[in-house]
Enzyme design. Structure first.
Site, PDB file in Angstrom:
ATOM      1  N   GLY A  45      -8.008   0.952   5.692  1.00 50.22           N
ATOM      2  CA  GLY A  45      -7.598   2.208   6.315  1.00 50.22           C
ATOM      3  C   GLY A  45      -7.057   1.950   7.696  1.00 50.22           C
ATOM      4  CB  SER A  88      -8.461  -5.208   7.566  1.00 58.45           C
ATOM      5  OG  SER A  88      -8.620  -4.818   6.215  1.00 58.45           O
ATOM      6  CE  LYS A  89      -2.741  -1.865  11.118  1.00 57.10           C
ATOM      7  NZ  LYS A  89      -2.887  -0.660  11.911  1.00 57.10           N
ATOM      8  NE  ARG A  90      -6.238  -6.654   2.397  1.00 56.66           N
ATOM      9  CZ  ARG A  90      -4.986  -7.073   2.360  1.00 56.66           C
ATOM     10  NH1 ARG A  90      -4.127  -6.526   1.525  1.00 56.66           N
ATOM     11  NH2 ARG A  90      -4.565  -8.028   3.169  1.00 56.66           N
TER      12      ARG A  90
END
Length: 488
Positions: free
Chosen positions: A255, A251-253
């Site tokens: 990267g 996920s965006k979390r």
RNA sequence: GGCGCGUUCGUCUAGUGGCCUAGGACGCCGCCCUUUCAAGGCGGAGAUCAGGGGUUCGACUCCCCUACGCGCUACCA
């Protein structure tokens, strides 16, 4: 039999690295077997369409150097390659399924379906279509279809088992009684993925469906549609997911997830391809650097591992460094120029000084992990202005002793001023600076940082003697004088 | 909840019954080299092969159970 594989993304945004990894494997599979690889756009969900996605898909594939034999842009014998332009095929298939009794019109409203699921969940029963419209007879179905909206539901078998022989996972058995009737054709006349993928894979003569693991559970649907339509099913290879280092879905979390973000950050396409290739597949017990040629020659789905792989940025960075080293001097110089042109501050005149770029490029090779690190390292060479830095930086590695730093700068001024303009080369500069050790009573190792900061505004970077040579005598002396001014 | 998949060093992986006191690579640590930062060289720590039962002369490899993780369970793909 010619191997034909495809990459069939939905145009719902920028392609994700996991998604692209599937494309890499499908492509490699086709190439390794002398077959064809095609690109098909699965845009059957109008609500999720994101404008520009098609271009992002093309760009992602091209950046990695993945080529396709048939597709929306190049056409091919099975055109069109965009599902929204092939609706008649799915509608014909749906009609055929109804005629064969393997599908039926369902007039249930969204509200009824929601209520049904709610009560099933409340009663702790597995949610699934209850079959209300299964029994509607042909005549009634026909007449209601004229005035009521409907979907076409595929009638899954009630008994027996559906067996998936997956090329990666082996045999997986599904109980038919547990499968429920799913929507094949939506009320807007568009097919769902399940119908479209079967119709198109058959029509486009796809031999191997290579796709993500998330499709395993719907494979029995596909298998039954193939059978109901009298088609030979494709072979299936379900690829493991790519997860974050935290083991969670990428996920965006964890990267960046869009492939093109890595292009922007300064990764070489070959490095990325290598990285993606080895996420879920291996050539043998030793190979960690694998060329495009080797991949396209030796890829086999049998060597795909079934377990999810973590996207490890450290490894990608390592590979990037390796690929940077592999470039020829000319290639590397071009890369440096490109990224410098791109990232250097706008006030620096373009085109950049060719000689400076040529001189500095070799020095950058071992000092750059991602290409976005190029500009910050060489900015001090370009433009008229000397770099800005806090004066504390000059004496930082001298324990903050400003007077010591001042002594170093003075000694350097003296030593370098003695080097004549025509002898301003690395070797002479080095000799002059090494000559400072004795009068200063200090090792070069100790005082070098003062000169690094004075010359480039930072304590770490390309080698000092090279920097000064490239900077030139006048600019070098000028920067030392400025440092002196700061220390006084 | 149901169904399905997965589980070898922190990470990517090799391993298809004896070659494994488990190999390689990244990362990490140390040393060397060194004008900084890197790069490079050398060495090291690091996995009782998720746990438990079987099968077998012998299991990381085969079977079963459990645990944990993940996926699916939409008129999304």
């Amino acid at each position: 039999m010619t191997v034909r594989t495809r990459y069939a993304p939905s145009p719902t945004g920028d392609p994700h690295v996991g998604n692209i990894r599937s494309a890499v494997f499908a492509w490699a599979m086709a190439r390794a077997n002398g077959g064809q690889f095609l690109l098909r756009i699965e845009d059957t969900d109008r609500a999720r369409l994101v404008p520009g996605s098609m271009d992002a898909i093309f760009e992602s594939l091209r950046w990695l150097g993945i080529d396709w034999d048939e597709g929306p842009d190049v056409g091919g014998p099975h055109a069109p390659y965009v599902q929204s332009e092939r609706l008649h095929l799915y509608q014909a298939a749906a009609s055929e399924l109804i005629a064969k009794g393997r599908a039926y019109r369902c007039f249930c409203t969204a509200e009824r379906l929601d209520a049904m699921r709610a009560s099933q969940t409340a009663a702790k029963r597995p949610p699934g279509y209850d079959g209300l419209c299964r029994g509607i007879d042909a005549a009634e179905s026909e007449s209601r279809a004229k005035s009521e909206p409907f979907v076409v539901r595929f009638r899954m078998k009630d008994e027996g088992q559906t067996v998936l022989r997956d090329l990666v996972r082996g045999e997986i058995v599904f109980e038919n009684a547990l499968q429920d009737d799913f929507v094949a054709l939506k009320s807007d006349g568009f097919p769902t993925y399940h119908l479209a993928v079967v119709v198109d894979d058959h029509e486009m003569e796809i031999t191997h469906a290579i796709r993500g693991d998330e499709w395993v559970s719907s494979a029995p649907k596909h298998l039954q549609i193939f059978e109901a339509l009298g088609y030979e099913p494709t072979l299936f290879a379900h690829l493991p997911l790519i997860v974050g280092v935290d083991r969670k879905k990428l996920s965006k979390r964890s990267g960046d997830t869009a492939l093109l973000d890595y292009a922007k950050k300064g990764y070489l396409p070959d490095a990325m391809l290598n990285f993606l290739t080895l996420l879920g597949w291996s050539l043998d017990d030793k190979t960690t650097i694998i060329s495009r040629e080797t991949l396209l020659k030796s890829f086999t789905v049998e060597r795909v591992v079934p377990n999810p792989a973590a996207f490890d940025l450290d490894r990608l960075n390592f590979l990037n460094g390796q690929y940077i080293k592999q470039l020829t001097d000319e290639q590397w110089e071009a890369v440096v120029r490109e990224w410098a042109e791109r990232d250097l501050p706008g006030h620096i005149l373009r085109p950049l000084d060719e000689d400076l770029v040529r001189q500095v490029a070799p020095l950058l090779r071992d000092r750059v992990g991602t290409l976005s690190e190029v500009a910050p390292q060489i900015e001090f060479l370009f433009g008229g202005a000397a770099p800005e830095y806090p004066k504390e930086l000059l004496s930082e590695r001298l324990g903050g002793e400003h007077m010591e730093a001042l002594r170093v700068v003075d000694a350097a001024l003296l030593a370098l001023d003695a080097v004549s303009p025509e002898l301003w080369v690395k070797e002479r500069i080095e000799a002059a600076i090494r000559g400072m050790e004795e009068p200063l009573g200090m090792k070069l190792r100790k005082f070098a940082s003062v000169l690094y900061v004075a010359a480039m505004g930072r304590a770490a970077g390309i080698p000092l003697f090279d920097s000064l040579e490239i900077l030139g005598r006048e600019r070098s002396l000028d920067r030392l004088r400025r440092a002196r001014g700061l220390l006084e």
